[in-house]
Design an enzyme around this catalytic site. Structure first.
Site, PDB file in Angstrom:
ATOM      1  N   ARG A  90     -40.991 -59.662  16.552  1.00  0.00           N
ATOM      2  CA  ARG A  90     -40.842 -60.914  16.275  1.00  0.00           C
ATOM      3  C   ARG A  90     -40.788 -62.100  17.385  1.00  0.00           C
ATOM      4  O   ARG A  90     -41.344 -63.194  17.270  1.00  0.00           O
ATOM      5  CB  ARG A  90     -39.486 -61.222  15.301  1.00  0.00           C
ATOM      6  CG  ARG A  90     -39.387 -62.554  14.924  1.00  0.00           C
ATOM      7  CD  ARG A  90     -38.341 -62.523  13.671  1.00  0.00           C
ATOM      8  NE  ARG A  90     -39.041 -61.842  12.540  1.00  0.00           N
ATOM      9  CZ  ARG A  90     -38.353 -61.302  11.444  1.00  0.00           C
ATOM     10  NH1 ARG A  90     -37.217 -61.319  11.251  1.00  0.00           N
ATOM     11  NH2 ARG A  90     -39.171 -60.811  10.365  1.00  0.00           N
ATOM     12  N   TYR A  91     -40.131 -61.598  18.465  1.00  0.00           N
ATOM     13  CA  TYR A  91     -40.055 -62.553  19.496  1.00  0.00           C
ATOM     14  C   TYR A  91     -40.888 -62.055  20.640  1.00  0.00           C
ATOM     15  O   TYR A  91     -41.283 -60.930  20.953  1.00  0.00           O
ATOM     16  CB  TYR A  91     -38.504 -62.322  20.138  1.00  0.00           C
ATOM     17  CG  TYR A  91     -37.435 -62.829  18.909  1.00  0.00           C
ATOM     18  CD1 TYR A  91     -37.382 -64.245  18.693  1.00  0.00           C
ATOM     19  CD2 TYR A  91     -36.610 -61.918  18.263  1.00  0.00           C
ATOM     20  CE1 TYR A  91     -36.528 -64.538  17.891  1.00  0.00           C
ATOM     21  CE2 TYR A  91     -35.751 -62.369  17.215  1.00  0.00           C
ATOM     22  CZ  TYR A  91     -35.601 -63.834  17.107  1.00  0.00           C
ATOM     23  OH  TYR A  91     -34.542 -64.395  16.142  1.00  0.00           O
ATOM     24  N   ARG A  94     -39.215 -58.977  23.317  1.00  0.00           N
ATOM     25  CA  ARG A  94     -38.250 -57.997  22.673  1.00  0.00           C
ATOM     26  C   ARG A  94     -38.641 -57.626  21.710  1.00  0.00           C
ATOM     27  O   ARG A  94     -39.157 -58.222  20.632  1.00  0.00           O
ATOM     28  CB  ARG A  94     -36.819 -58.576  22.982  1.00  0.00           C
ATOM     29  CG  ARG A  94     -36.513 -59.775  22.013  1.00  0.00           C
ATOM     30  CD  ARG A  94     -35.260 -60.331  22.755  1.00  0.00           C
ATOM     31  NE  ARG A  94     -34.723 -61.333  21.723  1.00  0.00           N
ATOM     32  CZ  ARG A  94     -35.135 -62.863  21.860  1.00  0.00           C
ATOM     33  NH1 ARG A  94     -36.480 -62.713  22.293  1.00  0.00           N
ATOM     34  NH2 ARG A  94     -34.435 -63.446  21.129  1.00  0.00           N
ATOM     35  N   CYS A 103     -27.040 -43.454   8.522  1.00  0.00           N
ATOM     36  CA  CYS A 103     -25.878 -44.001   9.136  1.00  0.00           C
ATOM     37  C   CYS A 103     -24.666 -43.156   8.700  1.00  0.00           C
ATOM     38  O   CYS A 103     -24.875 -42.350   7.657  1.00  0.00           O
ATOM     39  CB  CYS A 103     -25.556 -45.453   8.514  1.00  0.00           C
ATOM     40  SG  CYS A 103     -26.956 -46.621   8.739  1.00  0.00           S
ATOM     41  N   CYS A 107     -23.121 -49.367   4.487  1.00  0.00           N
ATOM     42  CA  CYS A 107     -22.734 -50.722   4.227  1.00  0.00           C
ATOM     43  C   CYS A 107     -23.378 -51.270   2.794  1.00  0.00           C
ATOM     44  O   CYS A 107     -24.458 -51.319   2.811  1.00  0.00           O
ATOM     45  CB  CYS A 107     -22.676 -51.763   5.145  1.00  0.00           C
ATOM     46  SG  CYS A 107     -22.464 -51.002   6.894  1.00  0.00           S
ATOM     47  N   CYS A 110     -25.859 -53.801   3.322  1.00  0.00           N
ATOM     48  CA  CYS A 110     -26.868 -53.723   4.393  1.00  0.00           C
ATOM     49  C   CYS A 110     -28.391 -54.601   3.950  1.00  0.00           C
ATOM     50  O   CYS A 110     -28.753 -54.539   2.722  1.00  0.00           O
ATOM     51  CB  CYS A 110     -27.337 -52.288   4.385  1.00  0.00           C
ATOM     52  SG  CYS A 110     -28.441 -51.922   5.720  1.00  0.00           S
ATOM     53  N   ARG A 112     -31.087 -53.976   5.430  1.00  0.00           N
ATOM     54  CA  ARG A 112     -32.262 -53.114   5.429  1.00  0.00           C
ATOM     55  C   ARG A 112     -32.043 -51.875   4.462  1.00  0.00           C
ATOM     56  O   ARG A 112     -32.459 -50.853   4.773  1.00  0.00           O
ATOM     57  CB  ARG A 112     -32.513 -52.148   6.942  1.00  0.00           C
ATOM     58  CG  ARG A 112     -32.655 -53.241   7.870  1.00  0.00           C
ATOM     59  CD  ARG A 112     -33.313 -52.869   9.113  1.00  0.00           C
ATOM     60  NE  ARG A 112     -33.601 -53.839  10.176  1.00  0.00           N
ATOM     61  CZ  ARG A 112     -32.857 -53.975  11.192  1.00  0.00           C
ATOM     62  NH1 ARG A 112     -31.908 -53.033  11.319  1.00  0.00           N
ATOM     63  NH2 ARG A 112     -32.864 -54.839  11.868  1.00  0.00           N
ATOM     64  N   ASP A 270     -27.607 -62.185   4.684  1.00  0.00           N
ATOM     65  CA  ASP A 270     -28.844 -62.497   4.111  1.00  0.00           C
ATOM     66  C   ASP A 270     -28.795 -62.240   2.692  1.00  0.00           C
ATOM     67  O   ASP A 270     -28.045 -62.102   1.977  1.00  0.00           O
ATOM     68  CB  ASP A 270     -29.657 -61.101   4.522  1.00  0.00           C
ATOM     69  CG  ASP A 270     -29.771 -61.234   6.244  1.00  0.00           C
ATOM     70  OD1 ASP A 270     -30.158 -62.494   6.960  1.00  0.00           O
ATOM     71  OD2 ASP A 270     -29.849 -60.206   6.801  1.00  0.00           O
ATOM     72  N   ASP A 307     -30.314 -65.638   9.861  1.00  0.00           N
ATOM     73  CA  ASP A 307     -31.594 -64.902  10.039  1.00  0.00           C
ATOM     74  C   ASP A 307     -32.351 -65.733   8.975  1.00  0.00           C
ATOM     75  O   ASP A 307     -32.081 -65.284   7.751  1.00  0.00           O
ATOM     76  CB  ASP A 307     -31.410 -63.418   9.833  1.00  0.00           C
ATOM     77  CG  ASP A 307     -32.083 -62.684  10.877  1.00  0.00           C
ATOM     78  OD1 ASP A 307     -33.151 -63.469  11.365  1.00  0.00           O
ATOM     79  OD2 ASP A 307     -31.840 -61.593  11.255  1.00  0.00           O
ATOM     80  N   LYS A 314     -33.195 -65.559  14.112  1.00  0.00           N
ATOM     81  CA  LYS A 314     -31.855 -66.060  14.046  1.00  0.00           C
ATOM     82  C   LYS A 314     -31.911 -67.631  14.421  1.00  0.00           C
ATOM     83  O   LYS A 314     -32.338 -67.939  15.547  1.00  0.00           O
ATOM     84  CB  LYS A 314     -31.271 -65.133  14.868  1.00  0.00           C
ATOM     85  CG  LYS A 314     -31.092 -63.691  14.545  1.00  0.00           C
ATOM     86  CD  LYS A 314     -30.306 -62.948  15.723  1.00  0.00           C
ATOM     87  CE  LYS A 314     -30.426 -61.352  15.180  1.00  0.00           C
ATOM     88  NZ  LYS A 314     -31.842 -60.753  15.423  1.00  0.00           N
TER      89      LYS A 314
HETATM   90  C1  LIG Z   1     -31.833 -59.989  16.085  1.00  0.00           C
HETATM   91  C2  LIG Z   1     -33.422 -59.361  16.597  1.00  0.00           C
HETATM   92  C3  LIG Z   1     -33.633 -59.313  17.884  1.00  0.00           C
HETATM   93  C4  LIG Z   1     -32.737 -59.471  19.138  1.00  0.00           C
HETATM   94  O1  LIG Z   1     -32.222 -60.902  19.121  1.00  0.00           O
HETATM   95  P1  LIG Z   1     -31.343 -61.551  20.123  1.00  0.00           P
HETATM   96  O2  LIG Z   1     -31.192 -62.722  19.898  1.00  0.00           O
HETATM   97  O3  LIG Z   1     -32.272 -61.512  21.515  1.00  0.00           O
HETATM   98  O4  LIG Z   1     -30.082 -60.690  20.374  1.00  0.00           O
HETATM   99  C5  LIG Z   1     -34.970 -58.873  18.143  1.00  0.00           C
HETATM  100  N1  LIG Z   1     -35.766 -58.592  17.460  1.00  0.00           N
HETATM  101  C6  LIG Z   1     -35.511 -58.809  16.088  1.00  0.00           C
HETATM  102  C7  LIG Z   1     -36.600 -58.742  14.855  1.00  0.00           C
HETATM  103  C8  LIG Z   1     -34.254 -59.173  15.673  1.00  0.00           C
HETATM  104  O5  LIG Z   1     -33.903 -59.115  14.184  1.00  0.00           O
HETATM  105  S1  SF4 Z   2     -25.520 -52.350   8.144  1.00  0.00           S
HETATM  106 FE1  SF4 Z   2     -27.081 -50.965   7.125  1.00  0.00          FE
HETATM  107  S2  SF4 Z   2     -27.777 -49.881   9.037  1.00  0.00           S
HETATM  108 FE2  SF4 Z   2     -26.109 -51.210   9.963  1.00  0.00          FE
HETATM  109  S3  SF4 Z   2     -24.334 -49.601   9.625  1.00  0.00           S
HETATM  110 FE3  SF4 Z   2     -24.434 -50.557   7.617  1.00  0.00          FE
HETATM  111  S4  SF4 Z   2     -25.865 -49.251   6.346  1.00  0.00           S
HETATM  112 FE4  SF4 Z   2     -26.057 -48.850   8.583  1.00  0.00          FE
END
Ligand SMILES: *Cc1c(COP(=O)(O)O)cnc(C)c1O
Ligand code: SF4
Length: 368
Positions: A90-91, A94, A103, A107, A110, A112, A270, A307, A314
């Site tokens: 996305r960025y 990175r 996991c 959670c 979560c 995801r 989220d 986010d 973010k």
């Molecule tokens: C959070 C995140 C990152 C890392 O973000 P930083 O602000 O550099 O910690 C990179 N890619 C994605 C898709 C993210 O959600």
């Molecule tokens: S937030 Fe989601 S991915 Fe992270 S530890 Fe909890 S269940 Fe696992």
């Protein structure tokens, strides 16, 4: 040879009947929830629950509210920024590299939920594809190894991934995002740490949401990691009934510093399907940020971020400390609500500002 942490995992609460019995819940309800999103709680973490509905309980014990409407499955539109199934790019510089779909505990809030627990999304072939993607993208200088929880992989699999990434010349730093020091601190063994420290510069972001999670066991795990020279950051999710209280949050941030973890982000929860009962207003987050800045060590103050739904990334949200900004002056408010005036630099100086170039990105960025 089976290690202590593997035994803990095998002994985790995961059968609906077992969960229903332990927490006095309706089995049919637990079954319905477990079909949507896995339920699992390590014996260690379950042992931290002091009372039904407390902040530890709420994070991992299924609740009928998960079956309510509201929220979306992929609020961050991660799938749209996913060139191969294990990568979210996305960025500019990175990527998120998803290497595990499981996991130690799940959670209930979560983000995801749609991916975690689903073995079809993340597998050895997807990991190979992810490594190849990173190798073919020289702009990627930071890889965030995530999941699920990457430390659910055994040491050898994890080392294979770290080793493969370290062989890519343009990858400068590696990060691991894990909740293990919180859910299963026994996972942080001397052997794991000795392996990790061969892959520096390596950063680890952990995930603690409540001061009661920072136990002697967690402290031992975090100290082992810190002793290996791994800088530790923490990500907290702002959750109703868990930490939506300035006193609790300040205590958490201060306690993290005592175990050498630097608070990094507090996330606004989220807009995820089945997690509406955890969401707070954004004002609550701002109130918490106000209660940190100035009142305690600057080191204990993370960024509060949302986010952005739809894949905006973010976005930091700050209390309004700048009250007015003109060519002559900036009117500021301090943490106690007192007003101060900072005189601006003269216009002349402003005009002589130079444009710096950033050769790495090849774009002209006007740095203020
Ligand atoms: C959070 C995140 C990152 C890392 O973000 P930083 O602000 O550099 O910690 C990179 N890619 C994605 C898709 C993210 O959600
Ligand atoms: S937030 Fe989601 S991915 Fe992270 S530890 Fe909890 S269940 Fe696992």
């Amino acid at each position: 040879m089976s290690e202590d942490w593997q035994q803990q995992l095998r002994g985790s609460l995961r059968q609906p009947e077992q969960i229903a019995l332990r927490f006095g819940l309706n089995v049919e309800m637990v079954r319905r929830i477990a079909r949507i999103f896995r339920v699992q709680i390590t014996p260690y973490y379950a042992g931290l629950i002091k009372a039904k509905g407390d902040p530890i309980y709420r994070q991992v014990v299924p609740d009928v509210a998960e079956l309510s409407d509201g929220g979306v499955l992929d609020p961050l539109a991660e799938d749209e920024d996913s060139p191969v199934p294990s990568i979210v790019h996305r960025y500019p510089d990175r990527v998120l590299f998803l290497v595990s779909h499981c996991c130690a505990s799940y959670c209930r809030f979560c983000t995801r939920k749609r991916k975690v627990g689903d073995a079809s999304k993340i597998n050895p072939r997807a990991i190979e594809e992810g490594i190849n993607y990173i190798r073919n993208h020289p702009e990627v200088r930071d890889v965030i190894i995530s999941g699920g929880d990457p430390l659910m992989l055994g040491d050898r699999k994890l080392e294979f991934i770290l080793h493969s990434l370290r062989e890519i010349p343009h990858v400068e730093i590696l990060r691991i995002g894990t909740r293990m020091p919180c859910f299963l601190p026994q996972r942080i063994t001397r052997r794991l740490v000795n392996m990790l420290k061969r892959y520096h510069p390596l950063y680890i972001n952990v995930h603690f949401n409540h001061p009661d999670e920072i136990t002697p066991e967690a402290a031992r795990a975090l100290n082992l990691l810190a002793d290996a020279g791994i800088p530790l950051g923490n990500q907290t999710v702002l959750l109703r009934g868990v930490n939506d209280d300035p006193y609790v949050m300040r205590h958490l941030m201060q306690k993290l510093l005592t175990v050498r973890v630097r608070p990094y982000y507090i996330y606004q929860a989220d807009y995820v399907k089945g997690t509406e009962h955890f969401r707070t207003t954004v004002e609550k987050g701002l109130e918490i940020m106000e209660s940190l800045r100035g009142w305690t060590s600057g080191l204990a103050v993370p960024y509060f971020v949302i986010d952005a739904p739809g894949g905006g990334g973010k976005i930091p949200v700050l209390p309004k400390y700048v009250q007015e900004i003109t060519a002559e002056k900036v009117v500021l408010r301090n943490y106690q609500g007192e007003i101060f005036v900072y005189p601006q630099a003269s216009e002349k100086k402003e005009k002589s500002r130079v444009e710096l170039t950033c050769p790495d990105i090849g774009a002209n960025l006007p740095f203020p």
